[in-house]
Write a protein that holds these residues in place. Structure first.
Motif, PDB file in Angstrom:
ATOM      1  N   ASP A   1     -19.661  -0.903 -51.544  1.00 32.29           N
ATOM      2  CA  ASP A   1     -18.817  -2.025 -51.111  1.00 32.29           C
ATOM      3  C   ASP A   1     -17.538  -1.532 -50.431  1.00 32.29           C
ATOM      4  OD1 ASP A   1     -20.604  -3.922 -52.029  1.00 32.29           O
ATOM      5  OD2 ASP A   1     -19.684  -4.002 -54.037  1.00 32.29           O
ATOM      6  N   VAL A   2     -16.959  -0.470 -50.970  1.00 29.38           N
ATOM      7  CA  VAL A   2     -15.747   0.091 -50.364  1.00 29.38           C
ATOM      8  C   VAL A   2     -16.073   0.663 -48.985  1.00 29.38           C
ATOM      9  CG1 VAL A   2     -13.986   1.885 -50.585  1.00 29.38           C
ATOM     10  CG2 VAL A   2     -14.668   0.563 -52.595  1.00 29.38           C
ATOM     11  N   ILE A   3     -17.195   1.362 -48.871  1.00 36.46           N
ATOM     12  CA  ILE A   3     -17.616   1.922 -47.580  1.00 36.46           C
ATOM     13  C   ILE A   3     -17.830   0.794 -46.575  1.00 36.46           C
ATOM     14  CG2 ILE A   3     -19.434   3.208 -46.382  1.00 36.46           C
ATOM     15  CD1 ILE A   3     -17.812   5.013 -48.177  1.00 36.46           C
ATOM     16  N   ARG A   4     -18.498  -0.270 -46.994  1.00 34.17           N
ATOM     17  CA  ARG A   4     -18.768  -1.404 -46.107  1.00 34.17           C
ATOM     18  C   ARG A   4     -17.458  -2.072 -45.659  1.00 34.17           C
ATOM     19  NH1 ARG A   4     -22.233  -4.520 -49.238  1.00 34.17           N
ATOM     20  NH2 ARG A   4     -23.788  -2.902 -49.012  1.00 34.17           N
ATOM     21  N   LYS A   5     -16.504  -2.180 -46.576  1.00 29.19           N
ATOM     22  CA  LYS A   5     -15.206  -2.768 -46.224  1.00 29.19           C
ATOM     23  C   LYS A   5     -14.482  -1.905 -45.189  1.00 29.19           C
ATOM     24  CE  LYS A   5     -11.271  -2.531 -48.605  1.00 29.19           C
ATOM     25  NZ  LYS A   5     -10.336  -2.615 -49.714  1.00 29.19           N
ATOM     26  N   LEU A   6     -14.497  -0.590 -45.378  1.00 30.50           N
ATOM     27  CA  LEU A   6     -13.845   0.311 -44.431  1.00 30.50           C
ATOM     28  C   LEU A   6     -14.556   0.300 -43.073  1.00 30.50           C
ATOM     29  CD1 LEU A   6     -12.964   3.281 -46.796  1.00 30.50           C
ATOM     30  CD2 LEU A   6     -11.425   1.578 -45.824  1.00 30.50           C
ATOM     31  N   GLN A   7     -15.881   0.190 -43.069  1.00 33.08           N
ATOM     32  CA  GLN A   7     -16.605   0.071 -41.809  1.00 33.08           C
ATOM     33  C   GLN A   7     -16.234  -1.232 -41.089  1.00 33.08           C
ATOM     34  OE1 GLN A   7     -20.663   0.579 -43.164  1.00 33.08           O
ATOM     35  NE2 GLN A   7     -20.683   2.741 -42.568  1.00 33.08           N
ATOM     36  N   GLY A   8     -16.021  -2.289 -41.858  1.00 35.21           N
ATOM     37  CA  GLY A   8     -15.573  -3.551 -41.265  1.00 35.21           C
ATOM     38  C   GLY A   8     -14.203  -3.417 -40.624  1.00 35.21           C
ATOM     39  N   LEU A   9     -13.322  -2.651 -41.275  1.00 37.02           N
ATOM     40  CA  LEU A   9     -11.999  -2.418 -40.689  1.00 37.02           C
ATOM     41  C   LEU A   9     -12.103  -1.623 -39.392  1.00 37.02           C
ATOM     42  CD1 LEU A   9      -9.888  -1.660 -43.901  1.00 37.02           C
ATOM     43  CD2 LEU A   9      -9.833  -3.707 -42.476  1.00 37.02           C
ATOM     44  N   ILE A  10     -13.022  -0.664 -39.354  1.00 36.03           N
ATOM     45  CA  ILE A  10     -13.236   0.102 -38.116  1.00 36.03           C
ATOM     46  C   ILE A  10     -13.773  -0.824 -37.026  1.00 36.03           C
ATOM     47  CG2 ILE A  10     -14.624   1.932 -37.060  1.00 36.03           C
ATOM     48  CD1 ILE A  10     -14.368   3.460 -39.720  1.00 36.03           C
ATOM     49  N   ASP A  11     -14.656  -1.726 -37.406  1.00 31.44           N
ATOM     50  CA  ASP A  11     -15.172  -2.708 -36.440  1.00 31.44           C
ATOM     51  C   ASP A  11     -14.044  -3.561 -35.872  1.00 31.44           C
ATOM     52  OD1 ASP A  11     -17.740  -1.795 -36.869  1.00 31.44           O
ATOM     53  OD2 ASP A  11     -18.287  -3.414 -38.253  1.00 31.44           O
ATOM     54  N   LEU A  12     -13.124  -3.961 -36.738  1.00 31.08           N
ATOM     55  CA  LEU A  12     -11.982  -4.760 -36.262  1.00 31.08           C
ATOM     56  C   LEU A  12     -11.096  -3.953 -35.326  1.00 31.08           C
ATOM     57  CD1 LEU A  12     -10.944  -6.707 -39.483  1.00 31.08           C
ATOM     58  CD2 LEU A  12     -11.986  -7.630 -37.417  1.00 31.08           C
ATOM     59  N   GLU A  13     -10.867  -2.699 -35.651  1.00 28.45           N
ATOM     60  CA  GLU A  13     -10.071  -1.836 -34.776  1.00 28.45           C
ATOM     61  C   GLU A  13     -10.748  -1.678 -33.414  1.00 28.45           C
ATOM     62  OE1 GLU A  13      -7.042  -0.349 -35.007  1.00 28.45           O
ATOM     63  OE2 GLU A  13      -6.768  -1.509 -36.832  1.00 28.45           O
ATOM     64  N   GLU A  14     -12.062  -1.516 -33.447  1.00 23.72           N
ATOM     65  CA  GLU A  14     -12.810  -1.404 -32.190  1.00 23.72           C
ATOM     66  C   GLU A  14     -12.672  -2.690 -31.376  1.00 23.72           C
ATOM     67  OE1 GLU A  14     -17.421  -1.351 -30.694  1.00 23.72           O
ATOM     68  OE2 GLU A  14     -16.973  -0.696 -32.722  1.00 23.72           O
ATOM     69  N   GLU A  15     -12.774  -3.816 -32.037  1.00 26.47           N
ATOM     70  CA  GLU A  15     -12.642  -5.108 -31.346  1.00 26.47           C
ATOM     71  C   GLU A  15     -11.243  -5.263 -30.767  1.00 26.47           C
ATOM     72  OE1 GLU A  15     -13.843  -8.606 -29.792  1.00 26.47           O
ATOM     73  OE2 GLU A  15     -15.128  -7.261 -30.921  1.00 26.47           O
ATOM     74  N   ASN A  16     -10.236  -4.851 -31.502  1.00 27.04           N
ATOM     75  CA  ASN A  16      -8.863  -4.949 -31.015  1.00 27.04           C
ATOM     76  C   ASN A  16      -8.588  -4.001 -29.855  1.00 27.04           C
ATOM     77  OD1 ASN A  16      -8.159  -6.926 -32.822  1.00 27.04           O
ATOM     78  ND2 ASN A  16      -7.418  -5.502 -34.365  1.00 27.04           N
ATOM     79  N   SER A  17      -9.371  -2.926 -29.755  1.00 29.53           N
ATOM     80  CA  SER A  17      -9.149  -1.975 -28.674  1.00 29.53           C
ATOM     81  C   SER A  17      -9.563  -2.534 -27.328  1.00 29.53           C
ATOM     82  CB  SER A  17      -9.880  -0.661 -28.951  1.00 29.53           C
ATOM     83  OG  SER A  17     -11.276  -0.834 -28.765  1.00 29.53           O
ATOM     84  N   GLY A  18     -10.425  -3.549 -27.318  1.00 26.59           N
ATOM     85  CA  GLY A  18     -10.837  -4.173 -26.071  1.00 26.59           C
ATOM     86  C   GLY A  18     -12.048  -3.529 -25.433  1.00 26.59           C
ATOM     87  N   TYR A  19     -12.623  -2.523 -26.081  1.00 25.69           N
ATOM     88  CA  TYR A  19     -13.797  -1.858 -25.532  1.00 25.69           C
ATOM     89  C   TYR A  19     -14.934  -1.929 -26.529  1.00 25.69           C
ATOM     90  CZ  TYR A  19     -11.156  -0.030 -21.698  1.00 25.69           C
ATOM     91  OH  TYR A  19     -10.390   0.063 -20.572  1.00 25.69           O
TER      92      TYR A  19
END
Length: 174
Positions: A151-169
């Protein structure tokens, strides 16, 4: 199509009335109908460009490319957010490291140019996206170990997904 119905109605007037007498003023009706149709087509057709220039309408189909529009709106959002922080929470920002970090990020968003125009920003973006890929790979490897919480790994992967989305690419990651 303009005037077709009017002309058809005028032409449908019979040439002779039932007792063989010519229809009164039929030629005048046809002439007036044809003249009105011709004038409306010619006068409107010639004058319309001048009326449009006089009204000075902007082109509704003239849009910025999506990347430029995205950059413009992000800057407006960052500016609005900074104004809100300065107006309502300036004292808290001075003492809170987290709020100072948010404000610094907003200032960075204001100074950030779109990558197609700024090579330093492109380098920053490329390195940042590579870093996100490495973080994902690390989390995937860590998830294979038995003593990690999924669950912790999945949460951190979700945060990376959000960072990727915020990057615009979009990262295509397999």
């Amino acid at each position: 199509m303009r005037g077709v119905v009017s002309l058809a109605a005028a032409l449908s007037i019979p040439a002779y009335i039932g007792n063989g007498v010519p229809f009164p003023q039929r030629n005048l009706i046809l002439f007036i109908t044809f003249t009105v149709i011709l004038l409306t087509l010619v006068v409107q057709g010639i004058s319309l460009p001048y009326v449009i220039k006089w009204v000075n309408m902007s082109d509704p189909d003239n849009h910025l490319p999506e990347s430029e529009e995205d950059s413009r709106i992000r800057k407006m959002l960052a500016e609005h957010s900074m104004q809100y922080l300065d107006a309502n929470h300036s004292e808290r920002v001075k003492v809170s490291p987290g709020l100072q970090q948010i404000r610094a990020r907003l200032e960075n968003d204001l100074a950030f140019e779109h990558p197609q125009y700024d090579h330093q920003a492109r380098d920053y973006q490329d390195v940042y996206l590579q870093l996100l890929i490495k973080q994902r790979l690390f989390l995937t490897a860590l998830n294979k170990e038995q003593d990690t919480d999924e669950d912790v790994i999945r949460k951190l992967q979700g945060l990376i997904d959000l960072e990727e989305e915020n990057s615009g690419y979009d990262l295509t990651f397999n």
